[in-house]
Write a protein that holds these residues in place. Structure first.
Motif, PDB file in Angstrom:
ATOM      1  N   VAL A 261       3.286   3.909   8.594  1.00  0.00           N
ATOM      2  CA  VAL A 261       4.562   3.239   8.399  1.00  0.00           C
ATOM      3  C   VAL A 261       4.491   1.839   8.985  1.00  0.00           C
ATOM      4  CG1 VAL A 261       7.035   3.371   8.884  1.00  0.00           C
ATOM      5  CG2 VAL A 261       5.724   5.465   8.583  1.00  0.00           C
ATOM      6  N   THR A 262       5.173   0.905   8.330  1.00  0.00           N
ATOM      7  CA  THR A 262       5.228  -0.459   8.851  1.00  0.00           C
ATOM      8  C   THR A 262       5.863  -0.454  10.237  1.00  0.00           C
ATOM      9  OG1 THR A 262       5.431  -1.379   6.639  1.00  0.00           O
ATOM     10  CG2 THR A 262       6.133  -2.775   8.446  1.00  0.00           C
ATOM     11  N   ARG A 263       5.247  -1.171  11.178  1.00  0.00           N
ATOM     12  CA  ARG A 263       5.734  -1.207  12.550  1.00  0.00           C
ATOM     13  C   ARG A 263       6.189  -2.617  12.911  1.00  0.00           C
ATOM     14  NH1 ARG A 263       3.329   2.659  15.717  1.00  0.00           N
ATOM     15  NH2 ARG A 263       4.696   1.913  17.368  1.00  0.00           N
TER      16      ARG A 263
ATOM     17  N   ILE B  67      13.752   3.392   9.401  1.00  0.00           N
ATOM     18  CA  ILE B  67      14.187   2.140   8.781  1.00  0.00           C
ATOM     19  C   ILE B  67      13.420   1.914   7.493  1.00  0.00           C
ATOM     20  CG2 ILE B  67      14.367  -0.368   9.105  1.00  0.00           C
ATOM     21  CD1 ILE B  67      14.578   0.100  12.090  1.00  0.00           C
ATOM     22  N   ASP B  68      14.128   1.560   6.434  1.00  0.00           N
ATOM     23  CA  ASP B  68      13.505   1.266   5.144  1.00  0.00           C
ATOM     24  C   ASP B  68      12.523   0.110   5.327  1.00  0.00           C
ATOM     25  OD1 ASP B  68      12.864   0.335   2.596  1.00  0.00           O
ATOM     26  OD2 ASP B  68      14.841   0.800   1.785  1.00  0.00           O
ATOM     27  N   PRO B  69      11.235   0.306   4.983  1.00  0.00           N
ATOM     28  CA  PRO B  69      10.244  -0.767   5.172  1.00  0.00           C
ATOM     29  C   PRO B  69      10.627  -2.071   4.474  1.00  0.00           C
ATOM     30  CG  PRO B  69       9.144   1.298   4.664  1.00  0.00           C
ATOM     31  CD  PRO B  69      10.609   1.538   4.463  1.00  0.00           C
ATOM     32  N   ALA B  70      11.236  -1.968   3.303  1.00  0.00           N
ATOM     33  CA  ALA B  70      11.627  -3.183   2.574  1.00  0.00           C
ATOM     34  C   ALA B  70      12.706  -3.946   3.339  1.00  0.00           C
ATOM     35  CB  ALA B  70      12.119  -2.819   1.177  1.00  0.00           C
ATOM     36  N   VAL B  71      13.646  -3.214   3.921  1.00  0.00           N
ATOM     37  CA  VAL B  71      14.708  -3.854   4.709  1.00  0.00           C
ATOM     38  C   VAL B  71      14.114  -4.495   5.955  1.00  0.00           C
ATOM     39  CG1 VAL B  71      16.795  -3.428   6.080  1.00  0.00           C
ATOM     40  CG2 VAL B  71      16.494  -2.289   3.861  1.00  0.00           C
ATOM     41  N   LEU B  72      13.230  -3.749   6.628  1.00  0.00           N
ATOM     42  CA  LEU B  72      12.589  -4.272   7.829  1.00  0.00           C
ATOM     43  C   LEU B  72      11.825  -5.560   7.531  1.00  0.00           C
ATOM     44  CD1 LEU B  72      10.723  -2.310  10.548  1.00  0.00           C
ATOM     45  CD2 LEU B  72       9.550  -4.184   9.431  1.00  0.00           C
ATOM     46  N   LEU B  73      11.056  -5.537   6.448  1.00  0.00           N
ATOM     47  CA  LEU B  73      10.259  -6.707   6.100  1.00  0.00           C
ATOM     48  C   LEU B  73      11.141  -7.895   5.744  1.00  0.00           C
ATOM     49  CD1 LEU B  73       7.465  -7.876   5.690  1.00  0.00           C
ATOM     50  CD2 LEU B  73       7.477  -6.990   3.359  1.00  0.00           C
ATOM     51  N   ASN B  74      12.246  -7.636   5.044  1.00  0.00           N
ATOM     52  CA  ASN B  74      13.171  -8.716   4.704  1.00  0.00           C
ATOM     53  C   ASN B  74      13.779  -9.333   5.961  1.00  0.00           C
ATOM     54  OD1 ASN B  74      14.966 -10.249   2.796  1.00  0.00           O
ATOM     55  ND2 ASN B  74      16.533  -9.062   3.850  1.00  0.00           N
ATOM     56  N   GLU B  75      14.131  -8.480   6.923  1.00  0.00           N
ATOM     57  CA  GLU B  75      14.694  -8.997   8.175  1.00  0.00           C
ATOM     58  C   GLU B  75      13.660  -9.818   8.934  1.00  0.00           C
ATOM     59  OE1 GLU B  75      16.158  -5.565  10.214  1.00  0.00           O
ATOM     60  OE2 GLU B  75      17.939  -5.386   8.934  1.00  0.00           O
TER      61      GLU B  75
ATOM     62  N   GLU C  29       0.828  -1.201   0.000  1.00  0.00           N
ATOM     63  CA  GLU C  29       0.000   0.000   0.000  1.00  0.00           C
ATOM     64  C   GLU C  29       0.868   1.259   0.000  1.00  0.00           C
ATOM     65  OE1 GLU C  29      -2.554  -0.346   3.350  1.00  0.00           O
ATOM     66  OE2 GLU C  29      -3.823  -1.891   2.443  1.00  0.00           O
ATOM     67  N   HIS C  30       1.959   1.213   0.759  1.00  0.00           N
ATOM     68  CA  HIS C  30       2.874   2.356   0.805  1.00  0.00           C
ATOM     69  C   HIS C  30       3.479   2.612  -0.571  1.00  0.00           C
ATOM     70  CE1 HIS C  30       5.947   5.098   2.334  1.00  0.00           C
ATOM     71  NE2 HIS C  30       6.845   4.394   1.677  1.00  0.00           N
ATOM     72  N   ASN C  31       3.914   1.543  -1.229  1.00  0.00           N
ATOM     73  CA  ASN C  31       4.520   1.671  -2.559  1.00  0.00           C
ATOM     74  C   ASN C  31       3.506   2.153  -3.595  1.00  0.00           C
ATOM     75  OD1 ASN C  31       6.958   0.792  -1.543  1.00  0.00           O
ATOM     76  ND2 ASN C  31       6.663  -1.333  -2.171  1.00  0.00           N
ATOM     77  N   ALA C  32       2.242   1.840  -3.358  1.00  0.00           N
ATOM     78  CA  ALA C  32       1.191   2.258  -4.291  1.00  0.00           C
ATOM     79  C   ALA C  32       0.662   3.655  -3.978  1.00  0.00           C
ATOM     80  CB  ALA C  32       0.041   1.251  -4.268  1.00  0.00           C
ATOM     81  N   GLY C  33       1.236   4.272  -2.936  1.00  0.00           N
ATOM     82  CA  GLY C  33       0.806   5.612  -2.572  1.00  0.00           C
ATOM     83  C   GLY C  33      -0.484   5.658  -1.786  1.00  0.00           C
ATOM     84  N   ILE C  34      -0.887   4.511  -1.214  1.00  0.00           N
ATOM     85  CA  ILE C  34      -2.118   4.467  -0.421  1.00  0.00           C
ATOM     86  C   ILE C  34      -1.790   4.841   1.017  1.00  0.00           C
ATOM     87  CG2 ILE C  34      -3.997   2.993   0.406  1.00  0.00           C
ATOM     88  CD1 ILE C  34      -3.541   1.241  -2.062  1.00  0.00           C
ATOM     89  N   PRO C  35      -2.478   5.839   1.596  1.00  0.00           N
ATOM     90  CA  PRO C  35      -2.198   6.209   2.989  1.00  0.00           C
ATOM     91  C   PRO C  35      -2.447   5.022   3.915  1.00  0.00           C
ATOM     92  CG  PRO C  35      -3.592   7.850   1.914  1.00  0.00           C
ATOM     93  CD  PRO C  35      -3.543   6.655   1.002  1.00  0.00           C
ATOM     94  N   GLY C  36      -1.578   4.864   4.897  1.00  0.00           N
ATOM     95  CA  GLY C  36      -1.779   3.753   5.826  1.00  0.00           C
ATOM     96  C   GLY C  36      -0.730   3.694   6.911  1.00  0.00           C
TER      97      GLY C  36
END
Length: 242
Positions: A143-145, A186-194, A134-141
């Protein structure tokens, strides 16, 4: 007419919701019904439901994620004594103890997870992945926590005190604004990968890998505070190419 804050009806509604969560009707990591759905199910006004859900969040039992809903973090309330005590410490101290707890939770969860706890961890990662889409698509929501995933791991450890400490630490970090600061740093993509790598090691019951990957993940949070993390031989080796 809206019921007054702290009304007997709101307290009764809170007790009903707590009982349903504690009984496992909504497992850790699951989304609870929406506000309109709860209003219909419980036969009370929306303001009463809203107040009860806010109280659940204050108790550390649920977490509301913008645009995605409210999710169960714990089957029981975290003792307020823990939360009150933790508010007196420096942010780096909170993150430091969080690191120790997270490593212990990860290795213990890897050693003894049960299917429903694994499902809760997988659900948390799936929610994070949807948030990133959703973040990458520009949809408000928002930051990933980390809190939902870390809370699921703490619950999977089977250690109630550890799970209570995790919840109280999350509340202390959020109330200080530090939780949001770390999430935004923290970059959401990095966080999600970790998170995905930690989950993979827990699923495989690889205790050593789960502990090590969690330690590295927690160190990233310490760096956002410009805090020098402890460098061990294992940390140095893991950062070398190949």
């Amino acid at each position: 007419m809206a019921e007054p804050m702290g009304s007997a009806l709101a307290r009764t509604t809170l007790a009903q919701l707590k009982a349903r969560i504690s009984a496992g009707e909504w497992p850790v990591g699951s989304r609870i019904p929406t506000e309109p759905e709860l209003t219909e199910q419980l036969g009370v006004g929306r303001s009463t439901v809203r107040e009860a859900v806010r109280s659940l969040a204050t108790l550390g039992m649920v977490e509301t994620l913008p645009a995605r809903g409210t999710f169960v973090r714990s089957l029981t309330p975290a003792p307020s004594l823990l939360f009150d005590a933790l508010q007196t410490y420096h942010p780096a101290e909170l993150i430091g103890i969080r690191r120790a707890l997270d490593v212990e939770a990860a290795q213990t969860a890897a050693a003894q997870w049960i299917p429903e706890r694994l499902e809760a961890m997988e659900t948390a990662v799936a929610i994070e992945m949807e948030a990133m889409r959703e973040h990458n698509a520009g949809i408000p929501g928002g930051v990933t926590r980390c809190t939902l995933f870390h809370g699921a791991i703490a619950q999977a450890s089977g250690n109630r005190l550890l799970a209570d400490l995790d919840t109280s630490l999350s509340r202390a970090l959020d109330s200080s604004g530090l939780g949001a600061h770390i999430a935004e740093s923290i970059d959401p993509a990095v966080l999600l990968n970790e998170h995905d790598r930690i989950l993979t090691s827990i699923r495989a019951r690889d205790v050593a890998a789960a502990a090590h990957l969690m330690a590295l993940h927690s160190d990233a949070a310490l760096r956002t505070l410009r805090h020098t993390v402890l460098t061990t031989e294992m940390t140095t080796l893991s950062q070398q190419p190949g």
